[in-house]
Design a protein around this motif. Structure first.
Motif, PDB file in Angstrom:
ATOM      1  N   ARG A 230     -17.622  -4.185   0.120  1.00 36.24           N
ATOM      2  CA  ARG A 230     -18.151  -3.782  -1.035  1.00 36.24           C
ATOM      3  C   ARG A 230     -16.740  -3.276  -2.029  1.00 36.24           C
ATOM      4  NH1 ARG A 230     -21.880   0.255   0.310  1.00 36.24           N
ATOM      5  NH2 ARG A 230     -20.355   1.569   0.726  1.00 36.24           N
ATOM      6  N   LYS A 231     -15.748  -2.868  -1.110  1.00 38.02           N
ATOM      7  CA  LYS A 231     -14.474  -2.587  -1.522  1.00 38.02           C
ATOM      8  C   LYS A 231     -13.800  -3.913  -2.351  1.00 38.02           C
ATOM      9  CE  LYS A 231     -13.537   1.719   0.946  1.00 38.02           C
ATOM     10  NZ  LYS A 231     -12.694   2.321   1.985  1.00 38.02           N
ATOM     11  N   THR A 232     -13.759  -4.734  -1.379  1.00 41.75           N
ATOM     12  CA  THR A 232     -13.315  -6.283  -1.874  1.00 41.75           C
ATOM     13  C   THR A 232     -13.942  -6.744  -3.058  1.00 41.75           C
ATOM     14  OG1 THR A 232     -12.738  -6.521   0.380  1.00 41.75           O
ATOM     15  CG2 THR A 232     -12.775  -8.442  -1.050  1.00 41.75           C
ATOM     16  N   VAL A 233     -15.330  -6.793  -3.151  1.00 41.75           N
ATOM     17  CA  VAL A 233     -15.945  -7.196  -4.062  1.00 41.75           C
ATOM     18  C   VAL A 233     -15.550  -6.377  -5.487  1.00 41.75           C
ATOM     19  CG1 VAL A 233     -18.381  -7.641  -5.416  1.00 41.75           C
ATOM     20  CG2 VAL A 233     -18.024  -8.096  -2.952  1.00 41.75           C
ATOM     21  N   GLU A 234     -15.609  -4.962  -5.284  1.00 41.69           N
ATOM     22  CA  GLU A 234     -15.459  -4.215  -6.460  1.00 41.69           C
ATOM     23  C   GLU A 234     -14.009  -4.744  -6.905  1.00 41.69           C
ATOM     24  OE1 GLU A 234     -15.700  -0.502  -4.631  1.00 41.69           O
ATOM     25  OE2 GLU A 234     -17.798  -0.262  -5.377  1.00 41.69           O
ATOM     26  N   LYS A 235     -13.091  -4.766  -6.146  1.00 46.93           N
ATOM     27  CA  LYS A 235     -11.442  -5.115  -6.556  1.00 46.93           C
ATOM     28  C   LYS A 235     -11.626  -6.403  -7.214  1.00 46.93           C
ATOM     29  CE  LYS A 235      -6.757  -5.393  -4.668  1.00 46.93           C
ATOM     30  NZ  LYS A 235      -6.039  -5.280  -3.673  1.00 46.93           N
ATOM     31  N   LYS A 236     -12.243  -7.428  -6.572  1.00 47.05           N
ATOM     32  CA  LYS A 236     -12.462  -8.834  -7.278  1.00 47.05           C
ATOM     33  C   LYS A 236     -13.103  -8.687  -8.824  1.00 47.05           C
ATOM     34  CE  LYS A 236     -12.676 -11.957  -3.545  1.00 47.05           C
ATOM     35  NZ  LYS A 236     -13.331 -12.960  -2.676  1.00 47.05           N
ATOM     36  N   ILE A 237     -14.320  -7.912  -8.944  1.00 48.73           N
ATOM     37  CA  ILE A 237     -14.641  -7.643 -10.244  1.00 48.73           C
ATOM     38  C   ILE A 237     -13.658  -7.057 -11.162  1.00 48.73           C
ATOM     39  CG2 ILE A 237     -16.534  -6.582 -11.525  1.00 48.73           C
ATOM     40  CD1 ILE A 237     -18.307  -6.892  -9.016  1.00 48.73           C
ATOM     41  N   ALA A 238     -12.932  -6.187 -10.825  1.00 52.84           N
ATOM     42  CA  ALA A 238     -12.089  -5.504 -11.830  1.00 52.84           C
ATOM     43  C   ALA A 238     -11.009  -6.639 -12.215  1.00 52.84           C
ATOM     44  CB  ALA A 238     -11.380  -4.253 -11.109  1.00 52.84           C
ATOM     45  N   ASN A 239     -10.466  -7.298 -10.893  1.00 52.76           N
ATOM     46  CA  ASN A 239      -9.246  -8.112 -11.468  1.00 52.76           C
ATOM     47  C   ASN A 239      -9.906  -9.199 -12.293  1.00 52.76           C
ATOM     48  OD1 ASN A 239      -7.596  -6.903  -9.839  1.00 52.76           O
ATOM     49  ND2 ASN A 239      -7.867  -8.113  -7.905  1.00 52.76           N
ATOM     50  N   LEU A 240     -11.011  -9.747 -12.185  1.00 50.34           N
ATOM     51  CA  LEU A 240     -11.623 -10.814 -13.011  1.00 50.34           C
ATOM     52  C   LEU A 240     -11.849 -10.250 -14.435  1.00 50.34           C
ATOM     53  CD1 LEU A 240     -14.090 -12.633 -10.628  1.00 50.34           C
ATOM     54  CD2 LEU A 240     -11.967 -13.386 -11.089  1.00 50.34           C
ATOM     55  N   LYS A 241     -12.388  -9.061 -14.529  1.00 53.56           N
ATOM     56  CA  LYS A 241     -12.605  -8.674 -15.923  1.00 53.56           C
ATOM     57  C   LYS A 241     -11.199  -8.539 -16.588  1.00 53.56           C
ATOM     58  CE  LYS A 241     -16.933  -6.102 -15.128  1.00 53.56           C
ATOM     59  NZ  LYS A 241     -17.601  -4.659 -14.984  1.00 53.56           N
ATOM     60  N   GLU A 242     -10.284  -7.917 -15.832  1.00 50.36           N
ATOM     61  CA  GLU A 242      -8.860  -7.989 -16.490  1.00 50.36           C
ATOM     62  C   GLU A 242      -8.407  -9.317 -16.831  1.00 50.36           C
ATOM     63  OE1 GLU A 242      -5.875  -5.717 -17.941  1.00 50.36           O
ATOM     64  OE2 GLU A 242      -7.619  -5.096 -17.285  1.00 50.36           O
TER      65      GLU A 242
END
Length: 338
Positions: A230-242
């Protein structure tokens, strides 16, 4: 005339005697028959009721079935109550295992009078289905027959189990077999008062505890994996949005000096667009747009345009892919959060 009277008298007398005979002999027979029939019917009903009660109350579970109910109870019991629980547990204990190809007598085995079963299997070895498999139970001390026909079969092959109704004592099996390979096992359903059963029950309880411990460990590991994912996915989503935001804002090109092909003309502007690979739109520092024919630009400008087009194609591809990737990861995150 006298003879006729005598004949009539004799016939009447004989008829009367015959009637008495029928009354005093036939009626008791009928009464006894009725009594015996009633007793037989009542006896059959009592026997049927006893069999039903025995089937309902005393039918043992199969030796192949694990004592899951007791195991589940023990998995929930407190350690201080373990010995008390074990005293109420029962398990199947193997008393005898034998195999062979023909007739033989087994070694003796001792039963306590509890539920005892015989499991057997045989397979025809003649090739014509002419096998015979019979099992009789004998008392070891006297060789007397305790069960003349525990198993009596003649077919190609079969595997089944039957209950042995034996009193406490020591017995052996006499196998009469022909044209078949066979194996059998005698088991008894015992509680922890029997040392063999106690050992098995302790092993089953220990195995159940280890199994439960493994399940708990796996559950904890799974929970940790979900949290980490879950932490990995949250970080990926944040990076991709950026990254998506940066790409969407990357419409402003840096200012650079554009020169004519003959070197007589130059201008400071940023690249905006290229139409049909013929006209290039530039933006001056003042914001004014200027269209220039590509063929009028110098070689350095053409190299810059080629590189810019390649970068633009990559950006366009990412702008198309990133939203789908972000949506997929967002759906996964919802699943992980349940």
């Amino acid at each position: 005339m006298g003879k006729s009277a005598f004949t009539s008298f004799f016939s009447g007398t004989m008829g009367f005697l015959f009637a008495l005979l029928v009354f005093f002999v036939g009626v008791p027979i009928l009464i006894c028959s009725g009594c015996f029939g009633t007793l037989a019917f009542v006896g059959s009903q009592i026997e049927e009721e006893q069999q039903n009660n025995s089937t309902t109350i005393n039918r043992p579970p199969s030796p192949a079935e694990k004592n899951t109910a007791n195991s589940n109870d023990n998995s929930k019991a407190n350690p201080s109550d373990q010995s008390e629980k074990e005293n109420g547990q029962r398990t199947w204990v193997s008393l005898l295992k034998e195999s062979g190809k023909g007739s033989k007598k087994t070694v003796s085995f001792k039963v306590t009078g509890s539920n005892t079963t015989l499991q057997y299997a045989y397979r025809d070895s003649s090739g014509i289905g002419a096998s015979i498999f019979q099992v009789a139970v004998h008392k070891a001390s006297t060789d007397a027959i305790a069960d003349f026909s525990a198993v009596n079969e003649s077919s190609e092959s079969n595997s089944d189990q039957t209950r042995l109704r034996l009193n406490p004592g020591t017995y052996y099996l006499a196998i009469n077999a022909a044209n078949c390979d066979w194996n059998l096992e005698v088991s008894e359903y015992l509680d922890s008062s029997d040392e063999r059963a106690r050992i098995l029950i302790e092993e089953e309880n220990l195995a159940q505890k280890e199994k439960q411990k493994l399940k708990d460990t796996q559950r904890e590991d799974k929970a940790k994996e979900i949290i980490a994912r879950r932490k990995t996915v949250e970080k990926k989503i944040a990076n991709l949005k950026e990254e998506l935001k940066d790409l969407e804002n990357n419409v402003k090109r840096p200012l650079r000096t554009w020169k004519s092909k003959d070197g007589t003309y130059s201008i400071s502007a940023s690249f905006v667009d290229s139409k049909e690979y013929k006209t290039v739109t530039l933006r001056k520092e003042t914001g004014e747009l200027l269209d220039v024919e590509r063929k009028q630009l110098c070689n350095d400008d053409l190299v810059y345009l080629a590189k810019t087009k390649k970068d633009d194609d990559a950006i366009a591809k990412k702008l198309n892919e990133l939203p789908n990737t972000i949506k997929m990861l967002t759906d996964e995150l919802k699943t992980l959060s349940k």
